[in-house]
Design an enzyme around this catalytic site. Sequence first.
Site, PDB file in Angstrom:
ATOM      1  N   CYS A   1       0.801  -1.233   0.000  1.00  0.00           N
ATOM      2  CA  CYS A   1       0.000   0.000   0.000  1.00  0.00           C
ATOM      3  C   CYS A   1       0.831   1.279   0.000  1.00  0.00           C
ATOM      4  O   CYS A   1       0.822   2.016  -0.980  1.00  0.00           O
ATOM      5  CB  CYS A   1      -0.938  -0.002   1.205  1.00  0.00           C
TER       6      CYS A   1
HETATM    7  N1  LIG Z   1      -2.816  -5.991   1.386  1.00  0.00           N
HETATM    8  C1  LIG Z   1      -3.344  -5.009   2.080  1.00  0.00           C
HETATM    9  O1  LIG Z   1      -3.055  -4.852   3.257  1.00  0.00           O
HETATM   10  C2  LIG Z   1      -4.344  -4.052   1.462  1.00  0.00           C
HETATM   11  C3  LIG Z   1      -5.055  -3.203   2.306  1.00  0.00           C
HETATM   12  C4  LIG Z   1      -5.976  -2.332   1.756  1.00  0.00           C
HETATM   13  C5  LIG Z   1      -6.180  -2.305   0.387  1.00  0.00           C
HETATM   14  N2  LIG Z   1      -5.458  -3.116  -0.441  1.00  0.00           N
HETATM   15  C6  LIG Z   1      -5.742  -3.053  -1.872  1.00  0.00           C
HETATM   16  O2  LIG Z   1      -6.539  -4.170  -2.258  1.00  0.00           O
HETATM   17  C7  LIG Z   1      -6.193  -4.630  -3.573  1.00  0.00           C
HETATM   18  C8  LIG Z   1      -5.765  -6.081  -3.526  1.00  0.00           C
HETATM   19  O3  LIG Z   1      -4.619  -6.192  -2.703  1.00  0.00           O
HETATM   20  P1  LIG Z   1      -4.096  -7.566  -2.116  1.00  0.00           P
HETATM   21  O4  LIG Z   1      -3.031  -7.224  -1.130  1.00  0.00           O
HETATM   22  O5  LIG Z   1      -5.242  -8.428  -1.684  1.00  0.00           O
HETATM   23  O6  LIG Z   1      -3.428  -8.194  -3.440  1.00  0.00           O
HETATM   24  P2  LIG Z   1      -2.968  -9.713  -3.662  1.00  0.00           P
HETATM   25  O7  LIG Z   1      -1.920  -9.681  -4.705  1.00  0.00           O
HETATM   26  O8  LIG Z   1      -2.693 -10.375  -2.341  1.00  0.00           O
HETATM   27  O9  LIG Z   1      -4.289 -10.424  -4.250  1.00  0.00           O
HETATM   28  C9  LIG Z   1      -4.857 -10.089  -5.470  1.00  0.00           C
HETATM   29  C10 LIG Z   1      -5.368 -11.356  -6.131  1.00  0.00           C
HETATM   30  O10 LIG Z   1      -6.001 -10.991  -7.355  1.00  0.00           O
HETATM   31  C11 LIG Z   1      -5.739 -12.018  -8.311  1.00  0.00           C
HETATM   32  N3  LIG Z   1      -5.960 -11.517  -9.645  1.00  0.00           N
HETATM   33  C12 LIG Z   1      -5.157 -10.736 -10.425  1.00  0.00           C
HETATM   34  N4  LIG Z   1      -5.741 -10.480 -11.600  1.00  0.00           N
HETATM   35  C13 LIG Z   1      -6.944 -11.101 -11.590  1.00  0.00           C
HETATM   36  C14 LIG Z   1      -7.991 -11.207 -12.524  1.00  0.00           C
HETATM   37  N5  LIG Z   1      -7.942 -10.599 -13.706  1.00  0.00           N
HETATM   38  N6  LIG Z   1      -9.070 -11.954 -12.182  1.00  0.00           N
HETATM   39  C15 LIG Z   1      -9.141 -12.581 -10.975  1.00  0.00           C
HETATM   40  N7  LIG Z   1      -8.166 -12.503 -10.057  1.00  0.00           N
HETATM   41  C16 LIG Z   1      -7.080 -11.770 -10.360  1.00  0.00           C
HETATM   42  C17 LIG Z   1      -4.305 -12.424  -8.012  1.00  0.00           C
HETATM   43  O11 LIG Z   1      -4.013 -13.708  -8.503  1.00  0.00           O
HETATM   44  C18 LIG Z   1      -4.281 -12.366  -6.481  1.00  0.00           C
HETATM   45  O12 LIG Z   1      -4.588 -13.601  -5.890  1.00  0.00           O
HETATM   46  C19 LIG Z   1      -5.100  -3.679  -4.036  1.00  0.00           C
HETATM   47  O13 LIG Z   1      -5.700  -2.635  -4.744  1.00  0.00           O
HETATM   48  C20 LIG Z   1      -4.517  -3.146  -2.752  1.00  0.00           C
HETATM   49  O14 LIG Z   1      -3.933  -1.875  -2.929  1.00  0.00           O
HETATM   50  C21 LIG Z   1      -4.561  -4.012   0.082  1.00  0.00           C
END
Ligand SMILES: NC(=O)c1ccc[n+]([C@@H]2O[C@H](COP(=O)([O-])OP(=O)(O)OC[C@H]3O[C@@H](n4cnc5c(N)ncnc54)[C@H](O)[C@@H]3O)[C@@H](O)[C@H]2O)c1
Length: 416
Positions: free
Chosen positions: A258
């Site tokens: 983030c």
């Molecule tokens: N990790 C955190 O602490 C956090 C906190 C708040 C917000 N966010 C936001 O949330 C979002 C996701 O973050 P995350 O940490 O869960 O990411 P992550 O990489 O852990 O998970 C994302 C998932 O999406 C999948 N993916 C990618 N393209 C895809 C598609 N076309 N169709 C289906 N699945 C697909 C990936 O394989 C992966 O498993 C981001 O925008 C991030 O900025 C993350």
Amino acid sequence: MTSVGVIGLGYVGLPLAVAFAESGCEVIAVDVDARKVEAIHAGESYIEDVPSELLREHAERINADTRYARLERADAVLVCVPTPLTANREPDLMPLLDSTRALAGILQAGQLVVLESTTYPGTTRERVAPLLEESGLKAGTDFHLAFSPERVDPGRTDYTLRNTPKVVGGLTDACAERARELYSIVCDRVIRVSSPEAAELTKLLENIFRSVNIALVNELAMLTDRMGIDIWEVVDAAATKPYGFMRFEPGPGMGGHCLPVDPFYLSWRAREFDMATEFIELAGKVNQQMPYHCVAKVQRALNETGMSVKGARVTVVGVSYKPGVGDVRESPALKIIALLQGLGAEVLYHDPHVPSLSELGLASTPLEDAVADADLALIVTAHPGVDNELIAQRARLVVDLRGVTRASSTANVVRL
Ligand SMILES: NC(=O)c1ccc[n+]([C@@H]2O[C@H](COP(=O)([O-])OP(=O)(O)OC[C@H]3O[C@@H](n4cnc5c(N)ncnc54)[C@H](O)[C@@H]3O)[C@@H](O)[C@H]2O)c1
């Protein structure tokens, strides 16, 4: 029974899927990564905040798939795919646009779609809505569309999805109301804002606030280093003020998915409005400098004992980007290790949450061995349960970037 689709089963999506299943909803969970889908089928969680037992307990209500087709029967679909930066540090919307296009292929009248991925103001209305409308359905009329930022803080147990207020902004009033109703199933408090743009910017404000304040205290840490003042003593003292001050800790820089990424979504968007978001850029610059400052500290500490970094054995304690988790994305420890190796140090590490760093060809060494064998122990991430007193007592030399050895009176410790 409400049926909820979740696209993207990572740090955000999997806990969300499990929370809806726990609340009695049917969950249709989709990810392009077949290994994640298989792990869910096998009841094996790959996210530390989701115990495998919990996943298994609710397995019959979670249908995981790599295909989007089953999302047809969901009442609502939550999009939680990554929103990274390109190599040129511009928003990379490919995963989001790919998933939106795939969703458009099966979108049904009456469905609610909510984007949870962090992004710049305007994404939901200008990028997601038009792609979904290629289905022939109209956003706000035939289907509902909203943005609701994810506030999960991995590793945290006092604030969870249930007791962290959830912000929602809909394309129309009805969209926002639908989203509010949905999240009320898993959250105690849902806060409606007037638009998706306000909700998108709310998330960015929260992250930029942290990034700027961390940079402020980091800049002061670099100054107090020159002035011979203990930054931890100053932060502790300032934090006794009951109002008008919020404690931020200095450290080796920012990591995770983030803070090093999200603020730049806004600076990119701001350029379209003839604005340079200088706080964001400055905070990024200061925080990026920290690993270099920390390595210089190691260099000086070794120098004091007549050693050079070249040929020294350095044990890095904690390599994930924050305590209590195994996530090494953008972790400053990786930069520090690369800088130390570049100077000729032999680097070992200990991290109870990160068994190996395969891209660096390193594996975690048990703490006692890692400390006993090293010329210097460098505390980069202060995981709970790691015995810092043992490190202070046993290591020949310690550089503590987290202030966790403050209680120790040994003379071999240098702090940030
Ligand atoms: N990790 C955190 O602490 C956090 C906190 C708040 C917000 N966010 C936001 O949330 C979002 C996701 O973050 P995350 O940490 O869960 O990411 P992550 O990489 O852990 O998970 C994302 C998932 O999406 C999948 N993916 C990618 N393209 C895809 C598609 N076309 N169709 C289906 N699945 C697909 C990936 O394989 C992966 O498993 C981001 O925008 C991030 O900025 C993350």
